[in-house]
Write a protein that holds these residues in place. Structure first.
Motif, PDB file in Angstrom:
ATOM      1  N   VAL A  50       2.829  -0.312  -5.410  1.00 30.98           N
ATOM      2  CA  VAL A  50       3.561   0.609  -6.977  1.00 30.98           C
ATOM      3  C   VAL A  50       3.568   2.277  -5.950  1.00 30.98           C
ATOM      4  CG1 VAL A  50       1.851   1.388  -9.091  1.00 30.98           C
ATOM      5  CG2 VAL A  50       2.678  -1.154  -8.366  1.00 30.98           C
ATOM      6  N   ARG A  51       4.063   3.160  -6.578  1.00 32.30           N
ATOM      7  CA  ARG A  51       4.134   4.133  -6.228  1.00 32.30           C
ATOM      8  C   ARG A  51       3.438   4.870  -6.435  1.00 32.30           C
ATOM      9  NH1 ARG A  51       9.105   6.925  -4.035  1.00 32.30           N
ATOM     10  NH2 ARG A  51      10.639   5.566  -3.952  1.00 32.30           N
ATOM     11  N   PRO A  52       2.301   5.648  -6.165  1.00 32.49           N
ATOM     12  CA  PRO A  52       1.020   6.404  -7.026  1.00 32.49           C
ATOM     13  C   PRO A  52       1.452   7.341  -8.357  1.00 32.49           C
ATOM     14  CG  PRO A  52       0.859   6.545  -4.383  1.00 32.49           C
ATOM     15  CD  PRO A  52       2.362   5.916  -4.896  1.00 32.49           C
ATOM     16  N   GLU A  53       2.304   7.871  -8.521  1.00 34.71           N
ATOM     17  CA  GLU A  53       3.178   8.513  -9.200  1.00 34.71           C
ATOM     18  C   GLU A  53       3.469   8.337 -10.801  1.00 34.71           C
ATOM     19  OE1 GLU A  53       7.302   7.755  -6.279  1.00 34.71           O
ATOM     20  OE2 GLU A  53       4.585   8.676  -6.635  1.00 34.71           O
ATOM     21  N   ILE A  59      -4.069   3.168 -14.274  1.00 33.35           N
ATOM     22  CA  ILE A  59      -4.843   2.215 -14.184  1.00 33.35           C
ATOM     23  C   ILE A  59      -5.426   0.970 -13.950  1.00 33.35           C
ATOM     24  CG2 ILE A  59      -4.357   0.623 -16.487  1.00 33.35           C
ATOM     25  CD1 ILE A  59      -2.745   2.606 -17.744  1.00 33.35           C
ATOM     26  N   LEU A  60      -4.327   1.238 -13.237  1.00 27.89           N
ATOM     27  CA  LEU A  60      -4.492  -0.115 -11.687  1.00 27.89           C
ATOM     28  C   LEU A  60      -5.757   0.708 -11.035  1.00 27.89           C
ATOM     29  CD1 LEU A  60      -1.154  -1.066 -10.150  1.00 27.89           C
ATOM     30  CD2 LEU A  60      -2.350  -2.718 -12.018  1.00 27.89           C
ATOM     31  N   GLN A  61      -6.346   1.332 -11.073  1.00 31.28           N
ATOM     32  CA  GLN A  61      -6.906   1.686  -9.834  1.00 31.28           C
ATOM     33  C   GLN A  61      -8.704   1.935 -10.217  1.00 31.28           C
ATOM     34  OE1 GLN A  61      -6.791   5.659  -7.593  1.00 31.28           O
ATOM     35  NE2 GLN A  61      -6.021   4.601  -6.052  1.00 31.28           N
ATOM     36  N   ARG A  62      -8.216   2.353 -11.643  1.00 24.84           N
ATOM     37  CA  ARG A  62      -9.681   2.663 -12.357  1.00 24.84           C
ATOM     38  C   ARG A  62      -9.888   0.782 -12.943  1.00 24.84           C
ATOM     39  NH1 ARG A  62      -9.635   2.049 -18.364  1.00 24.84           N
ATOM     40  NH2 ARG A  62      -8.008   3.162 -17.309  1.00 24.84           N
ATOM     41  N   VAL A  63      -9.010  -0.192 -13.377  1.00 15.50           N
ATOM     42  CA  VAL A  63      -9.379  -1.112 -13.591  1.00 15.50           C
ATOM     43  C   VAL A  63      -9.832  -2.233 -12.915  1.00 15.50           C
ATOM     44  CG1 VAL A  63      -8.599  -3.201 -15.711  1.00 15.50           C
ATOM     45  CG2 VAL A  63      -8.144  -0.728 -16.184  1.00 15.50           C
ATOM     46  N   GLY A  64      -8.207  -2.156 -11.664  1.00 17.31           N
ATOM     47  CA  GLY A  64      -8.675  -3.189 -10.941  1.00 17.31           C
ATOM     48  C   GLY A  64      -8.281  -4.799 -11.253  1.00 17.31           C
ATOM     49  N   GLU A  65      -7.611  -4.812 -12.148  1.00 19.27           N
ATOM     50  CA  GLU A  65      -6.477  -5.980 -12.843  1.00 19.27           C
ATOM     51  C   GLU A  65      -5.915  -5.967 -13.319  1.00 19.27           C
ATOM     52  OE1 GLU A  65     -11.409  -8.361 -14.235  1.00 19.27           O
ATOM     53  OE2 GLU A  65      -9.577  -7.378 -15.779  1.00 19.27           O
ATOM     54  N   PHE A  66      -4.477  -6.775 -13.365  1.00 18.34           N
ATOM     55  CA  PHE A  66      -3.134  -6.982 -13.884  1.00 18.34           C
ATOM     56  C   PHE A  66      -2.808  -8.339 -14.017  1.00 18.34           C
ATOM     57  CE2 PHE A  66      -3.035  -6.305  -9.363  1.00 18.34           C
ATOM     58  CZ  PHE A  66      -2.002  -7.235  -8.995  1.00 18.34           C
ATOM     59  N   VAL A  67      -1.244  -8.964 -14.717  1.00 18.44           N
ATOM     60  CA  VAL A  67      -0.984 -10.248 -14.809  1.00 18.44           C
ATOM     61  C   VAL A  67       0.928  -9.980 -13.809  1.00 18.44           C
ATOM     62  CG1 VAL A  67      -0.046 -11.761 -16.515  1.00 18.44           C
ATOM     63  CG2 VAL A  67      -2.355  -9.987 -16.275  1.00 18.44           C
ATOM     64  N   ARG A 123      -8.377  -6.808  -4.701  1.00 17.91           N
ATOM     65  CA  ARG A 123      -9.398  -7.036  -3.315  1.00 17.91           C
ATOM     66  C   ARG A 123      -9.336  -5.244  -2.203  1.00 17.91           C
ATOM     67  NH1 ARG A 123     -10.384 -11.437  -0.659  1.00 17.91           N
ATOM     68  NH2 ARG A 123     -11.047 -13.151  -1.989  1.00 17.91           N
ATOM     69  N   GLN A 124      -8.100  -4.718  -2.397  1.00 17.55           N
ATOM     70  CA  GLN A 124      -8.262  -4.361  -1.672  1.00 17.55           C
ATOM     71  C   GLN A 124      -6.611  -3.226  -2.303  1.00 17.55           C
ATOM     72  OE1 GLN A 124      -7.793  -5.035   2.410  1.00 17.55           O
ATOM     73  NE2 GLN A 124      -8.202  -3.062   3.197  1.00 17.55           N
ATOM     74  N   VAL A 125      -6.629  -2.070  -1.588  1.00 17.75           N
ATOM     75  CA  VAL A 125      -5.716  -0.891  -2.227  1.00 17.75           C
ATOM     76  C   VAL A 125      -4.982  -0.331  -0.681  1.00 17.75           C
ATOM     77  CG1 VAL A 125      -4.596   1.098  -3.397  1.00 17.75           C
ATOM     78  CG2 VAL A 125      -5.917  -0.529  -4.532  1.00 17.75           C
ATOM     79  N   ILE A 126      -4.197  -0.418  -0.031  1.00 18.11           N
ATOM     80  CA  ILE A 126      -3.958  -0.147   1.071  1.00 18.11           C
ATOM     81  C   ILE A 126      -2.824   1.529   1.008  1.00 18.11           C
ATOM     82  CG2 ILE A 126      -2.465  -0.659   3.295  1.00 18.11           C
ATOM     83  CD1 ILE A 126      -3.629  -3.513   3.151  1.00 18.11           C
ATOM     84  N   PRO A 127      -2.973   1.980   1.353  1.00 15.74           N
ATOM     85  CA  PRO A 127      -1.404   3.083   1.259  1.00 15.74           C
ATOM     86  C   PRO A 127      -0.450   3.235   2.683  1.00 15.74           C
ATOM     87  CG  PRO A 127      -4.102   4.253   1.148  1.00 15.74           C
ATOM     88  CD  PRO A 127      -4.096   2.882   2.029  1.00 15.74           C
ATOM     89  N   LEU A 128       0.815   2.480   2.129  1.00 17.04           N
ATOM     90  CA  LEU A 128       1.794   3.013   2.742  1.00 17.04           C
ATOM     91  C   LEU A 128       2.657   3.861   3.292  1.00 17.04           C
ATOM     92  CD1 LEU A 128       2.790  -0.899   1.964  1.00 17.04           C
ATOM     93  CD2 LEU A 128       0.727  -0.409   4.259  1.00 17.04           C
ATOM     94  N   GLY A 129       2.534   4.811   2.251  1.00 17.58           N
ATOM     95  CA  GLY A 129       3.483   5.732   2.520  1.00 17.58           C
ATOM     96  C   GLY A 129       4.117   6.189   1.130  1.00 17.58           C
ATOM     97  N   SER A 130       5.436   5.728   1.015  1.00 17.94           N
ATOM     98  CA  SER A 130       6.091   6.154  -0.660  1.00 17.94           C
ATOM     99  C   SER A 130       4.713   4.284  -1.737  1.00 17.94           C
ATOM    100  CB  SER A 130       7.781   5.354  -0.743  1.00 17.94           C
ATOM    101  OG  SER A 130       7.814   4.381  -0.309  1.00 17.94           O
TER     102      SER A 130
END
Length: 190
Positions: A50-53, A59-67, A123-130
């Motif tokens: 996902v693009r950070p913008e 929401i994903l970062q704060r809640v840490g869950e998605f479908v 479980r983890q967020v990995i910054p990759l670039g875009s």
């Protein structure tokens, strides 16, 4: 003869999925992702990039869950629309007349119209670039029993007519050509 192009992402086709997130109906959002896939069988893990913008990113970062909601040819318009409109400007569930349903293991809603809804916990967020990759464990899967063959017990997702994304365009899945292992399968004696 092959042409050399600058490095790019040319691994296609990819699934075109609707990702749902949020803790409350007021916050629920949908967005379209094609940068998604399986990472591990045991434990079952997948990812979305996902693009950070994007509106859903915090929401994903704060809640840490998605479908991850698999899409179909019938959901093609909604899938595209949810990818080009922002959740800060629209209630995408209402605009596309999609039904937010109850997930069993995460706070994010499922899309009732999707044939398969994969509930995920980050479980983890990995910054990759875009994009940043959200690596997630699959904590539950809801599958529409409409595609469960009562005679064989097999889930026949192909009957749902899955939607795929190929370099800027959406397609249905083509004809079945074989099954896993068919190339080495021993022929049955008659």
């Amino acid at each position: 003869m092959k042409h050399n192009w600058k490095p790019g992402t040319m691994i296609y086709p990819l699934p075109a999925v609707l990702v749902s997130c949020g803790e409350t109906p007021e916050e629920y959002n949908l967005f379209t992702v094609s940068w998604t896939g399986t990472l591990c069988t045991n434990p079952p893990m997948c990812y979305i990039s996902v693009r950070p913008e994007r509106h859903s990113y915090p929401i994903l970062q704060r809640v840490g869950e998605f479908v991850i909601n698999l899409t179909t040819e019938q959901l093609a318009f909604a899938t595209d629309w949810c990818g080009v409109r922002s959740g800060k400007d629209y209630n995408k569930f209402e605009e596309m007349q999609l039904t937010p349903g109850k997930a069993l293991s995460v706070r994010a809603p499922i899309v009732e119209e999707a044939p398969v809804c994969i509930e995920c916990r980050v479980r983890q967020v990995i910054p990759l670039g875009s994009h940043d990759m959200f690596v997630a464990e699959v904590v539950n899967v809801q599958a529409d029993d409409e595609y469960l063959n009562p005679e064989t017990g097999k889930f026949e997702l192909e009957q749902a007519r899955p939607l795929v994304y190929v370099h800027g365009e959406y397609f249905g899945v083509g004809n079945k050509l074989g099954k896993f292992g068919w190339s080495v399968e021993k022929k049955k004696k008659k």
